[in-house]
Structure formats: C-alpha cells, structure tokens
Write a protein that holds these residues in place. Structure first.
Motif, PDB file in Angstrom:
ATOM      1  N   ASP A  29      71.710  69.334   2.435  1.00 35.60           N
ATOM      2  CA  ASP A  29      70.859  68.676   2.382  1.00 35.60           C
ATOM      3  C   ASP A  29      70.194  67.587   0.633  1.00 35.60           C
ATOM      4  N   ASN A  30      70.193  68.452  -0.086  1.00 31.30           N
ATOM      5  CA  ASN A  30      70.368  67.680  -1.515  1.00 31.30           C
ATOM      6  C   ASN A  30      70.909  66.563  -1.513  1.00 31.30           C
ATOM      7  N   LEU A  31      72.072  66.681  -1.402  1.00 31.71           N
ATOM      8  CA  LEU A  31      73.252  65.519  -1.420  1.00 31.71           C
ATOM      9  C   LEU A  31      72.325  64.403  -0.922  1.00 31.71           C
ATOM     10  N   ILE A  32      72.549  64.126   0.656  1.00 27.62           N
ATOM     11  CA  ILE A  32      71.955  63.503   1.074  1.00 27.62           C
ATOM     12  C   ILE A  32      70.775  63.039   1.180  1.00 27.62           C
ATOM     13  N   THR A  33      69.545  63.699   0.758  1.00 26.32           N
ATOM     14  CA  THR A  33      67.939  63.676   0.023  1.00 26.32           C
ATOM     15  C   THR A  33      68.142  62.718  -1.118  1.00 26.32           C
ATOM     16  N   GLU A  34      69.295  63.489  -1.520  1.00 30.70           N
ATOM     17  CA  GLU A  34      69.454  62.712  -3.073  1.00 30.70           C
ATOM     18  C   GLU A  34      69.860  60.681  -3.188  1.00 30.70           C
ATOM     19  N   TYR A  37      67.014  58.761  -1.852  1.00 25.21           N
ATOM     20  CA  TYR A  37      66.313  57.867  -2.605  1.00 25.21           C
ATOM     21  C   TYR A  37      66.412  56.642  -3.243  1.00 25.21           C
ATOM     22  N   GLU A  38      68.116  57.242  -3.147  1.00 26.87           N
ATOM     23  CA  GLU A  38      68.678  56.336  -3.941  1.00 26.87           C
ATOM     24  C   GLU A  38      69.130  54.459  -3.658  1.00 26.87           C
ATOM     25  N   MET A  39      69.115  55.032  -2.518  1.00 25.49           N
ATOM     26  CA  MET A  39      69.664  53.295  -1.392  1.00 25.49           C
ATOM     27  C   MET A  39      68.746  53.280  -0.615  1.00 25.49           C
ATOM     28  N   LEU A  40      67.337  53.886  -0.627  1.00 25.90           N
ATOM     29  CA  LEU A  40      66.450  53.689  -0.335  1.00 25.90           C
ATOM     30  C   LEU A  40      66.814  52.913   0.673  1.00 25.90           C
ATOM     31  N   VAL A  42      67.993  52.297   5.196  1.00 22.93           N
ATOM     32  CA  VAL A  42      68.148  53.688   6.974  1.00 22.93           C
ATOM     33  C   VAL A  42      69.271  54.093   7.381  1.00 22.93           C
ATOM     34  N   SER A  43      70.516  53.736   6.758  1.00 21.59           N
ATOM     35  CA  SER A  43      71.626  54.015   7.225  1.00 21.59           C
ATOM     36  C   SER A  43      71.726  55.005   6.768  1.00 21.59           C
ATOM     37  N   VAL A  44      71.281  56.367   5.938  1.00 23.13           N
ATOM     38  CA  VAL A  44      71.608  57.582   6.122  1.00 23.13           C
ATOM     39  C   VAL A  44      70.103  58.112   7.048  1.00 23.13           C
ATOM     40  N   TYR A  45      69.075  57.565   7.030  1.00 23.87           N
ATOM     41  CA  TYR A  45      69.301  58.552   8.427  1.00 23.87           C
ATOM     42  C   TYR A  45      69.993  58.370   9.572  1.00 23.87           C
ATOM     43  N   VAL A  67      63.904  62.937   4.883  1.00 23.05           N
ATOM     44  CA  VAL A  67      64.457  61.790   4.910  1.00 23.05           C
ATOM     45  C   VAL A  67      63.194  61.014   4.928  1.00 23.05           C
ATOM     46  N   LEU A  68      62.698  61.178   6.000  1.00 23.94           N
ATOM     47  CA  LEU A  68      62.128  59.800   6.856  1.00 23.94           C
ATOM     48  C   LEU A  68      60.104  60.273   6.046  1.00 23.94           C
ATOM     49  N   ILE A  69      59.661  61.244   5.690  1.00 24.85           N
ATOM     50  CA  ILE A  69      58.259  61.465   5.257  1.00 24.85           C
ATOM     51  C   ILE A  69      58.831  61.189   3.500  1.00 24.85           C
ATOM     52  N   GLY A  70      59.850  61.995   2.625  1.00 26.01           N
ATOM     53  CA  GLY A  70      59.550  61.138   1.492  1.00 26.01           C
ATOM     54  C   GLY A  70      60.285  59.605   1.306  1.00 26.01           C
ATOM     55  N   PRO A  71      61.849  59.466   0.762  1.00 30.91           N
ATOM     56  CA  PRO A  71      62.092  58.442   0.848  1.00 30.91           C
ATOM     57  C   PRO A  71      62.095  57.183   1.443  1.00 30.91           C
ATOM     58  N   LEU A  72      62.373  57.274   3.109  1.00 30.90           N
ATOM     59  CA  LEU A  72      61.550  56.248   3.684  1.00 30.90           C
ATOM     60  C   LEU A  72      60.541  56.332   4.168  1.00 30.90           C
ATOM     61  N   SER A  73      60.003  56.896   3.549  1.00 31.88           N
ATOM     62  CA  SER A  73      58.764  56.675   4.403  1.00 31.88           C
ATOM     63  C   SER A  73      57.610  55.096   4.227  1.00 31.88           C
ATOM     64  N   LEU A  74      58.484  54.301   3.471  1.00 30.86           N
ATOM     65  CA  LEU A  74      57.367  53.147   3.467  1.00 30.86           C
ATOM     66  C   LEU A  74      58.012  52.258   4.567  1.00 30.86           C
ATOM     67  N   LEU A  75      59.173  52.871   5.800  1.00 31.51           N
ATOM     68  CA  LEU A  75      59.158  51.946   6.392  1.00 31.51           C
ATOM     69  C   LEU A  75      57.928  52.376   7.984  1.00 31.51           C
TER      70      LEU A  75
END
Length: 147
Positions: A29-34, A37-40, A42-45, A67-75
């Motif tokens: 979880d921590n690795l993917i969330t990190e 945030y780094e990549m911003l 959609v491929s992480v999702y 991931v959708l609520i945090g780093p990708l929330s602007l999508l």
C-alpha cells in the motif's frame, strides 16, 4: 527498486511489477501510494485494477480508492470511481470501520459523491459499534452545520 517498479508500471508490465512488489517485502500500500504521488499517472491505478482482477480483496479496493482520493484526485471522475471501490470494499468486509470512514470522507470532498443520508446512515453504523469514533463524531458535527 522504485525506479524499476515505475518503469514496469509505466510500460504496462504489470505481472513483472507485481513480482517486483512481492520480492521487495515492503508494504505494498505504501509503495503504490508513494508511486502514485510521484508519477501522477493513471497507470498506477490500472496496476491496482490488474491486481483486483487476479485477486479481489477489500484491501486492494481501499488502495484503489486511496489513490483516487489522493494523488489522482484531479482526474475527472476520480472521486466517483473511488466511491465504487469503497462500496465494494464494504461489501467484502462490512466490519472494517476504516473503510466506512472513507465513505464519510467522500461526502466531504468537493464533488460530494456520497449523499448526506447515506453518509449519516454509515456514521450511525460506525457509532453503533464504536461510540467514540473520531471520524464519525467529526462528521456528525460537520453535518450538523452544513447538512
């Protein structure tokens, strides 16, 4: 390791990326969330969705929602998509209070994808099992002012 994982995910090599995560022994979880945030990106999702196709768990749905609520929330549609994952996680593990707390959060985000009545019901369920739950109590206070 994170560079290799970033490369694999960016290139759609999800099986190799999954193996890399398992070999790392770190908290996925921590690795993917990190990474998100780094990549911003959609491929992480998409990588999380790939994992869900292989083994659907409430934890993976929570990771997708996070991931959708945090780093990708602007999508566009990120909050609505996260709601799907939160609801599915609740279906898979209805006793997990943290998942229900995520649903309360989705009532408070700018898109407000959870209606007040549903959020109030969930807050009540949380408080029924944990009368001191801070997230539910805070939600009730906020809702009293705005709902």
């Amino acid at each position: 390791m994170i560079l290799k994982l970033k490369y694999l995910i960016s290139n759609g090599r999800y099986e190799e990326a999954l193996q890399e995560c398992q070999n790392a022994g770190e908290n996925l979880d921590n690795l993917i969330t990190e990474l998100a945030y780094e990549m911003l990106d959609v491929s992480v999702y998409s990588f999380i969705c790939y994992q869900l196709m292989k083994n659907e768990t409430s934890d993976l749905h929570v990771l997708a929602a996070t991931v959708l609520i945090g780093p990708l929330s602007l999508l566009e549609g990120a909050y609505a998509s996260s709601l799907f994952h939160v609801r599915r996680a609740i279906e898979l593990d209805s006793a997990d209070v943290l998942i229900k707390e995520l649903l309360l959060l989705l009532n408070l985000v700018p898109d407000k994808v959870v209606e007040d009545e549903e959020a109030k019901k969930v807050a009540g369920e949380i408080l029924h099992h944990d009368p001191e739950n801070k997230a539910a109590l805070d939600f009730i206070k906020i809702c009293a002012r705005k709902c």
